[in-house]
Write an enzyme that holds these catalytic residues in place. Structure first.
Site, PDB file in Angstrom:
ATOM      1  N   GLU A 159       1.163  -1.268  -0.153  1.00 61.06           N
ATOM      2  CA  GLU A 159      -0.185   0.067  -0.111  1.00 61.06           C
ATOM      3  C   GLU A 159       0.617   1.158   0.287  1.00 61.06           C
ATOM      4  OE1 GLU A 159      -3.755  -0.772   2.036  1.00 61.06           O
ATOM      5  OE2 GLU A 159      -2.375  -1.808   3.309  1.00 61.06           O
ATOM      6  N   GLU A 182      -3.475 -10.262   3.872  1.00 59.67           N
ATOM      7  CA  GLU A 182      -4.554  -9.406   4.710  1.00 59.67           C
ATOM      8  C   GLU A 182      -5.290 -10.583   4.420  1.00 59.67           C
ATOM      9  OE1 GLU A 182      -2.461  -7.326   3.206  1.00 59.67           O
ATOM     10  OE2 GLU A 182      -2.705  -5.463   3.748  1.00 59.67           O
TER      11      GLU A 182
END
Ligand code: 1HE
Length: 259
Positions: free
Chosen positions: A112, A132
């Site tokens: 990210e 995740e």
């Protein structure tokens, strides 16, 4: 200026070199480090024209510091994600373009963070993943907005559903990095690119960073108007006029293929 013990800032001429410096924990991003990134990119020293973001040790960044993942209620979880958004927005929409030098793990929040940079240079050791999905959580650092713009929704969905890991070559093909270089050379190449970017007219760099992603979010009709406005503002700068005059006078470099 050292905003945080795990984040260093060094000036190399007009280029700010920002380095995650927590190699023992694979540069995992705890809250304090996320805030230090925010503060650093919001307060780059005067005279900085481009930045390089790199990681110390064997990996760029292992993402969220999982040891801090306490039981948060929905409200606290929302605020935590919003804190990441502000910090990574400070990278993407700060004063200068940022070149990420990637190696080793670029995973979870590390991907990210890399996605908030304007250019990604990856060496052969780089691998990308979004664990995740398998950890029972979700992206929270802007990944769902930025990563599909690089590789498409389908590839990101696959990475999260299946835990798929992209190596450096696959990552370059998919669009995660614009440059792939031999192992150990990402930082040098990123610095070279940042120095080149630092020579551009600052207003042009600013327009590229701030207008292009907004135009991509606009309808074609609005985008064309935004483009025309940016074009008019940028070309009215005295520096732009001098650069065009230099080319017309034969004093500026021609466009040429790489040797
Ligand atoms: C960590 C973290 C971490 C390492 N938080 N401590 N990210 C992940 O799910 C990735 C988790 N990390 C890994 O898969 C591996 O550590 C790596 C592939 C990145 C590196 O492997 P390796 O063999 O070089 O290192 P290691 O032995 O696994 O880790 C060294 C130490 O770093 C070890 O601690 P130690 O005290 O036992 O030495 C690890 O526990 C620690 N460490 N990664 C905390 N991430 C805004 S939302 C974003 C959501 C996410 O980012 S989720 C994805 C999280």
């Amino acid at each position: 200026m050292t905003p945080h013990q795990d984040l260093s800032l060094e000036l190399q001429g007009p280029v700010a070199v920002v380095r995650l410096n927590r190699p023992a924990k694979r540069n995992a991003l705890g809250d304090a480090l996320v805030l230090a990134l925010r503060d650093t990119f919001q307060n780059l020293p005067d005279g900085v024209r481009a930045a390089v973001l790199a990681g110390q040790g064997e990996h760029f960044c292992a993402g969220l510091d999982l040891s801090e993942l306490k039981e948060r209620d929905a409200g606290a979880g929302l605020q935590h994600s919003r804190m990441w958004h502000v910090a990574l927005d400070a990278v993407q929409f700060g004063p200068v373009p940022v070149v990420a030098a990637l190696h080793g793990a670029v995973v979870g929040g590390g991907l990210e963070l890399a996605s908030a940079c304007h250019i990604r240079v990856a060496d052969e050791s780089t691998f990308y993943a979004l664990p995740e999905g398998s950890r029972g959580i979700f992206v929270g650092g802007g990944g769902s907005v930025r990563i599909p713009r690089l590789i498409g929704v389908a590839r990101m969905t696959d990475m999260m559903l299946t835990g798929r890991v992209y190596d450096a070559a696959e990552g370059e093909r998919a669009g995660l990095a614009q440059y792939r270089v031999p192992q150990g050379q990402a930082f040098d190449r990123a610095l070279e690119l940042a120095r080149r970017i630092a020579e551009n007219a600052p207003l042009t760099n600013y327009a590229l960073m701030h207008a292009l992603p907004r135009i991509a979010d606009q309808s074609a009709d609005h985008g064309l108007l935004t483009e025309a406005l940016m074009s008019a503002i940028v070309q009215s700068a005295p520096e732009a006029k001098e650069r065009v005059r230099a080319f017309l006078d034969g004093r500026a470099a021609k466009v040429a293929k790489a040797p």
